[in-house]
Design a protein around this motif. Structure first.
Motif, PDB file in Angstrom:
ATOM      1  N   SER A  84      -1.800   5.295   1.987  1.00 57.57           N
ATOM      2  CA  SER A  84      -0.377   4.953   1.913  1.00 57.57           C
ATOM      3  C   SER A  84       0.116   4.270   3.184  1.00 57.57           C
ATOM      4  O   SER A  84       0.900   3.344   3.140  1.00 57.57           O
ATOM      5  CB  SER A  84       0.469   6.213   1.696  1.00 57.57           C
ATOM      6  N   PHE A  85      -0.341   4.772   4.324  1.00 53.36           N
ATOM      7  CA  PHE A  85       0.136   4.225   5.585  1.00 53.36           C
ATOM      8  C   PHE A  85      -0.978   3.468   6.325  1.00 53.36           C
ATOM      9  O   PHE A  85      -0.937   3.335   7.544  1.00 53.36           O
ATOM     10  CB  PHE A  85       0.730   5.334   6.460  1.00 53.36           C
ATOM     11  N   SER A  86      -1.979   2.986   5.548  1.00 54.51           N
ATOM     12  CA  SER A  86      -3.067   2.252   6.189  1.00 54.51           C
ATOM     13  C   SER A  86      -2.550   0.989   6.880  1.00 54.51           C
ATOM     14  O   SER A  86      -3.087   0.561   7.899  1.00 54.51           O
ATOM     15  CB  SER A  86      -4.126   1.879   5.160  1.00 54.51           C
ATOM     16  N   GLY A  87      -1.473   0.415   6.332  1.00 56.11           N
ATOM     17  CA  GLY A  87      -0.889  -0.777   6.950  1.00 56.11           C
ATOM     18  C   GLY A  87      -0.458  -0.515   8.388  1.00 56.11           C
ATOM     19  O   GLY A  87      -0.567  -1.387   9.252  1.00 56.11           O
ATOM     20  N   TRP A  88       0.041   0.680   8.643  1.00 53.15           N
ATOM     21  CA  TRP A  88       0.461   1.039  10.003  1.00 53.15           C
ATOM     22  C   TRP A  88      -0.703   0.919  10.987  1.00 53.15           C
ATOM     23  O   TRP A  88      -0.553   0.385  12.077  1.00 53.15           O
ATOM     24  CB  TRP A  88       0.989   2.474  10.038  1.00 53.15           C
ATOM     25  N   ILE A  89      -1.858   1.474  10.557  1.00 51.77           N
ATOM     26  CA  ILE A  89      -3.011   1.482  11.472  1.00 51.77           C
ATOM     27  C   ILE A  89      -3.455   0.049  11.770  1.00 51.77           C
ATOM     28  O   ILE A  89      -3.643  -0.335  12.928  1.00 51.77           O
ATOM     29  CB  ILE A  89      -4.166   2.298  10.858  1.00 51.77           C
ATOM     30  N   ALA A  90      -3.572  -0.760  10.707  1.00 55.21           N
ATOM     31  CA  ALA A  90      -4.021  -2.137  10.908  1.00 55.21           C
ATOM     32  C   ALA A  90      -3.014  -2.916  11.762  1.00 55.21           C
ATOM     33  O   ALA A  90      -3.399  -3.651  12.677  1.00 55.21           O
ATOM     34  CB  ALA A  90      -4.207  -2.817   9.554  1.00 55.21           C
ATOM     35  N   PHE A 122       0.823  -1.217   0.000  1.00 60.78           N
ATOM     36  CA  PHE A 122       0.000   0.000   0.000  1.00 60.78           C
ATOM     37  C   PHE A 122       0.853   1.260   0.000  1.00 60.78           C
ATOM     38  O   PHE A 122       0.469   2.275  -0.583  1.00 60.78           O
ATOM     39  CB  PHE A 122      -0.984  -0.005   1.179  1.00 60.78           C
ATOM     40  N   LEU A 123       2.032   1.191   0.624  1.00 59.82           N
ATOM     41  CA  LEU A 123       2.926   2.349   0.562  1.00 59.82           C
ATOM     42  C   LEU A 123       3.437   2.540  -0.873  1.00 59.82           C
ATOM     43  O   LEU A 123       3.451   3.664  -1.393  1.00 59.82           O
ATOM     44  CB  LEU A 123       4.108   2.158   1.521  1.00 59.82           C
ATOM     45  N   VAL A 124       3.836   1.441  -1.502  1.00 61.24           N
ATOM     46  CA  VAL A 124       4.320   1.517  -2.885  1.00 61.24           C
ATOM     47  C   VAL A 124       3.214   2.062  -3.793  1.00 61.24           C
ATOM     48  O   VAL A 124       3.434   2.993  -4.574  1.00 61.24           O
ATOM     49  CB  VAL A 124       4.801   0.123  -3.374  1.00 61.24           C
ATOM     50  N   ALA A 125       2.009   1.496  -3.664  1.00 65.40           N
ATOM     51  CA  ALA A 125       0.900   1.956  -4.499  1.00 65.40           C
ATOM     52  C   ALA A 125       0.549   3.408  -4.182  1.00 65.40           C
ATOM     53  O   ALA A 125       0.333   4.220  -5.082  1.00 65.40           O
ATOM     54  CB  ALA A 125      -0.308   1.052  -4.283  1.00 65.40           C
ATOM     55  N   GLY A 126       0.519   3.758  -2.892  1.00 66.36           N
ATOM     56  CA  GLY A 126       0.118   5.098  -2.465  1.00 66.36           C
ATOM     57  C   GLY A 126       1.068   6.171  -2.957  1.00 66.36           C
ATOM     58  O   GLY A 126       0.644   7.196  -3.500  1.00 66.36           O
ATOM     59  N   LEU A 127       2.361   5.938  -2.779  1.00 68.78           N
ATOM     60  CA  LEU A 127       3.332   6.954  -3.218  1.00 68.78           C
ATOM     61  C   LEU A 127       3.371   7.049  -4.735  1.00 68.78           C
ATOM     62  O   LEU A 127       3.548   8.127  -5.302  1.00 68.78           O
ATOM     63  CB  LEU A 127       4.727   6.629  -2.687  1.00 68.78           C
TER      64      LEU A 127
END
Lengths: 332, 458
Positions: B360-366, B195-200
């Motif tokens: 982008s940083f949704s992984g962090w929250i999860a 998600f970071l790769v896709a987001g950025l």
């Protein structure tokens, strides 16, 4: 399988080895950090380039040394870290700041570069001073008195200066031209101050710790120990002379001061270690009293026998890859 | 004022929460880099090199933050939790030791070659260094998750004179919850990185970047997310079943189930109250929790009232679980929608690109929410059934912990802001860079001239 007695000796030796490697390796990159000129961007760039590929692995030796203390001597680990609560937090903050500033300076906006350079320099100072302070407190056996505090403060400046010395010598080896000349000048100053520092700290150590005094001046220990300070003095003298020669002929033997300094670090470290052996916490706890269970230590030891030589091998490989003057390196 | 115990817990939670953010990205991002590099070696197409060079910068910065924030951990065991090492040091020590020995040195040394050695070593050696760093980061996760899992489901030990001794190292390392936790975390890392790769990449496209590289990395990121997001739901479910078997009180808190009973509903929302030991505003799907956990509609689920005074605080576990699952479902939805659009129309719509940037940083929250569920869910124990948090805490003065905690909070907040700012700044700069230089196309091995403002290191 080893018994508990020999395991204690093996692990304390491993710990000594990794602490010594840490002091030498992170010593030079902390030293370079403390010497960083904020105004001269080109010099700062080359200096940071010279430690770029190494700093992370250098710092890992600290984690390993602390890890070994934790694994092999848990009682000592608890005692030492509790006594050193605030100084160790300050040191960690210093290490955090310098570690990230290093990376941010290259990637942040140009207008922020100076701020990150200052952070890098300040972080290096904080880390070096607090390590020296920790050493001072440790040597006095966590004594709570104004004299012990004075000693620790002196030790803080001593260690910071020694790191600057090895950092300057690293730069003498890895750079050339104007920067190399500046580094020689720094190294000359630091070698003199470090010499005074080592003499003072050693003298005071004998004075505050009667047990240490006894060990150094009784037969047969003294016979093995007393050559250490003598050789150390010769090494300092040699380092001073080589630096003077390098000023005129910087091409020949620019690596010598660094290796002499490594030698001085090693001698001082062994002098200090032998003063306290077999105590792991001076005057309080010996290695035999605090060693962990043999089941655990044997389990990790077999791994260490295989892995530590491998680590040393690829560390040497990495230094070979980046051998030579730093400004010839191409980064991206 | 708070006591040393609570302050130490807050401090450790803060440290480890801050730390986990960065390895969560780097563990998987390094495998992305391996992929880019290997594709470049195979095709010699400069676009793969461009992808590598941009993401290696993000990687280096993230890695540095991970390294420095990780060092504090090995100190805090001693400074704040001396009882931990006294009681289980014989287990924890060697596992941590093997992490340093097999992983830390490996990744740290080869990172130097990976970041600075591209022109110093052959292309093969450089690709090899990248692979070694990726293996190192994964190994590091292996050891630390092994220890963490052991703290949840301890096996392979005996207690003599109140101290834990290892009996069977294989059972210690591969304890019952380890495989689930390891794969759950690895996939979490993969999702966070994709998600970071896709987001950025989406961010660059929205800024008008017309180059091939961001389009390519968007596609790679989304493809990985499309596979991993549903897989994570599956592995997460298996992990839940494992927890149900070994730590039923944690599952009870996750489900908000007070009374033991059959036909338990899956609560979508509720406000649990530990005073009255009931929920208010319940909204649930009948029988579903029983069905998920026991595969029978009338399966029995143990309630919290079976574990009075011996179960975790309910609210954080209950809410944390819903945040994690909710975020996971959102990730599945967005990844599938965007990848489908890309497949059908060869591009992603502007609206969806914006959503990707926000995620982008949704992984962090999860990831954080998931960690809170499992770690708070272990309370009041530090090591399940063996050592409580209270028994492990230090006796140093609370004032000292206040001082250290304040320093950490200030430093970490500044670093987090600087990190996020710099990551997006790197993307903005990449937009302005030329597609390819002529020399790159004619002679792929020739060095590439950096622009003045793009600094020459890392």
């Amino acid at each position: 399988m080893f018994d508990q007695q020999s395991l204690a000796v093996i692990f304390v030796s491993l710990m000594a080895l990794s602490t010594l490697l840490y002091v030498i390796l992170d010593g030079y990159d902390l030293g370079v950090g403390m010497l960083l000129p904020i105004e001269k961007k080109e010099h700062a760039d080359t200096m940071i380039a010279s430690i770029g590929p190494f700093w992370d692995a250098n710092e890992t030796w600290l984690v390993f040394a602390v890890g070994l203390l934790l694994i092999a001597f848990p009682a000592a680990y608890n005692l030492i870290l509790k006594a050193l609560y605030l100084p160790s937090v300050v040191m960690l903050i210093g290490l955090i700041l310098r570690g990230v500033a290093f990376d941010f300076r290259a990637k942040a906006a140009v207008s922020h570069r100076k701020t990150w350079d200052k952070t890098f320099k300040a972080g290096s100072f904080i880390a070096a001073l607090s390590q020296g302070y920790i050493l001072g407190i440790y040597v006095t056996g966590f004594e709570q008195s104004w004299m012990a505090t004075c000693f620790a403060i002196m030790s803080a400046f001593g260690v910071a200066c020694a790191y600057m010395l090895i950092g300057a010598c690293w730069l003498v080896m890895k750079t050339n031209g104007e920067l190399q000349q500046t580094a020689i000048k720094y190294a000359q100053r630091c070698v003199a101050i470090t010499f005074i520092g080592v003499v003072l700290v050693s003298g005071l150590n004998l004075w505050v710790n009667p047990e240490v005094y006894e060990k150094w001046f009784t037969w047969p220990y003294g016979l093995f120990l007393l050559p250490i300070p003598m050789v150390c003095c010769i090494a300092f003298f040699l380092c001073f002379n080589v630096l003077r020669h390098l000023k005129k002929m910087p091409e020949h033997g620019s690596g010598l001061p660094f290796f002499i300094t490594v030698f001085i670090f090693t001698l001082s470290f062994f002098g200090l270690s032998f003063s306290f052996f077999p105590d792991i916490v001076p005057n309080q706890l010996t290695i035999w009293q605090s060693v962990a269970a043999p089941e655990s230590l044997n389990f990790i030891l077999w791994g260490a026998f295989i892995v530590v030589p491998t680590i040393l091998a690829y560390t040497i490989y990495s230094y070979r890859v980046f051998w030579g003057k730093a400004d010839e390196l191409n980064y991206y | 004022m708070l006591e040393t115990e609570m302050l130490s817990r807050i401090q450790f939670a803060l440290n480890i929460s801050f730390h986990i953010l960065f390895p969560t990205i780097t563990i998987a991002l390094c495998w992305f880099l391996v992929f880019f590099k290997v594709r470049y070696d195979q095709t010699q197409h400069p676009v793969w090199m461009r992808a590598y060079r941009f993401w290696v910068k993000v990687f280096a910065l993230t890695f540095a933050l991970g390294v420095v924030s990780g060092i504090t951990m090995s100190f805090q065991f001693g400074t704040n939790w001396p009882g931990y090492m006294e009681k289980v040091g014989n287990i924890a020590g060697p596992l941590l030791g093997y992490e340093v020995l097999t992983a830390f040195f490996l990744e740290a040394t080869f990172l130097g070659i990976m970041l600075f050695g591209m022109k110093k070593v052959s292309a093969k050696v450089h690709t090899f260094a990248t692979i070694v760093v990726a293996i190192g980061t994964t190994l590091s996760a292996f050891w630390i998750l092994s220890l963490n899992s052991w703290m949840h489901t301890p096996t392979g030990f005996e207690i003599r004179d109140g101290v834990v001794f290892p009996v069977d190292w294989f059972a210690v390392i591969f304890n019952p919850s380890f495989p689930y936790r390891f794969f759950h975390m690895m996939i979490a890392s993969g999702l966070t990185a994709s998600f970071l790769v896709a987001g950025l990449s989406a961010y660059r496209l929205l800024l008008g970047d017309e180059k091939q590289a961001p389009k390519l990395t968007l596609k790679v990121g989304l493809t990985v997310a499309v596979i991993l997001a549903p897989l994570q739901a599956f592995v997460g479910d298996l992990h839940g079943l494992n927890t149900f078997e070994h730590q039923p009180q944690k599952v009870a808190a996750m489900e908000g189930a007070w009374e033991t009973g059959t036909n338990a509903p899956l609560l979508l929302f509720a406000i649990p109250d530990e005073e009255t030991r009931t929920n208010s505003y319940e909204l649930g799907i009948p029988n579903l929790a029983s069905w998920i956990l026991t595969h029978k509609a009338d399966g029995e689920i143990k309630g919290l009232n079976d574990f009075i005074d011996n179960h975790p605080p309910v609210k954080p576990v209950f809410y944390g679980f819903r945040v994690m699952v909710g975020m996971g479902l959102l990730m599945i939805l967005v990844a599938w929608l965007a990848r489908f659009q890309l497949y059908k129309q060869q591009k992603v719509s502007k609206g969806l690109l914006k959503v990707l940037v926000w995620m982008s940083f949704s992984g962090w929250i999860a990831t954080l929410a998931g960690w809170y569920v499992t770690e708070i869910g272990r309370q009041p124990y530090l090591v399940s059934g063996i050592l409580t948090v209270k028994e492990a805490v230090t006796d140093i003065a609370a004032e000292n912990v206040v001082i250290s905690l304040t320093m950490y909070v200030v430093v970490y907040l500044c670093l987090l802001v600087a990190y996020l700012h710099t990551i997006f700044l790197l993307a903005k700069r990449a937009v302005k860079v030329e597609e390819f230089e002529n020399e790159e196309l004619t002679n792929v091995t020739s060095p590439y001239r950096e622009d003045e403002w793009e600094n020459n290191h890392v």
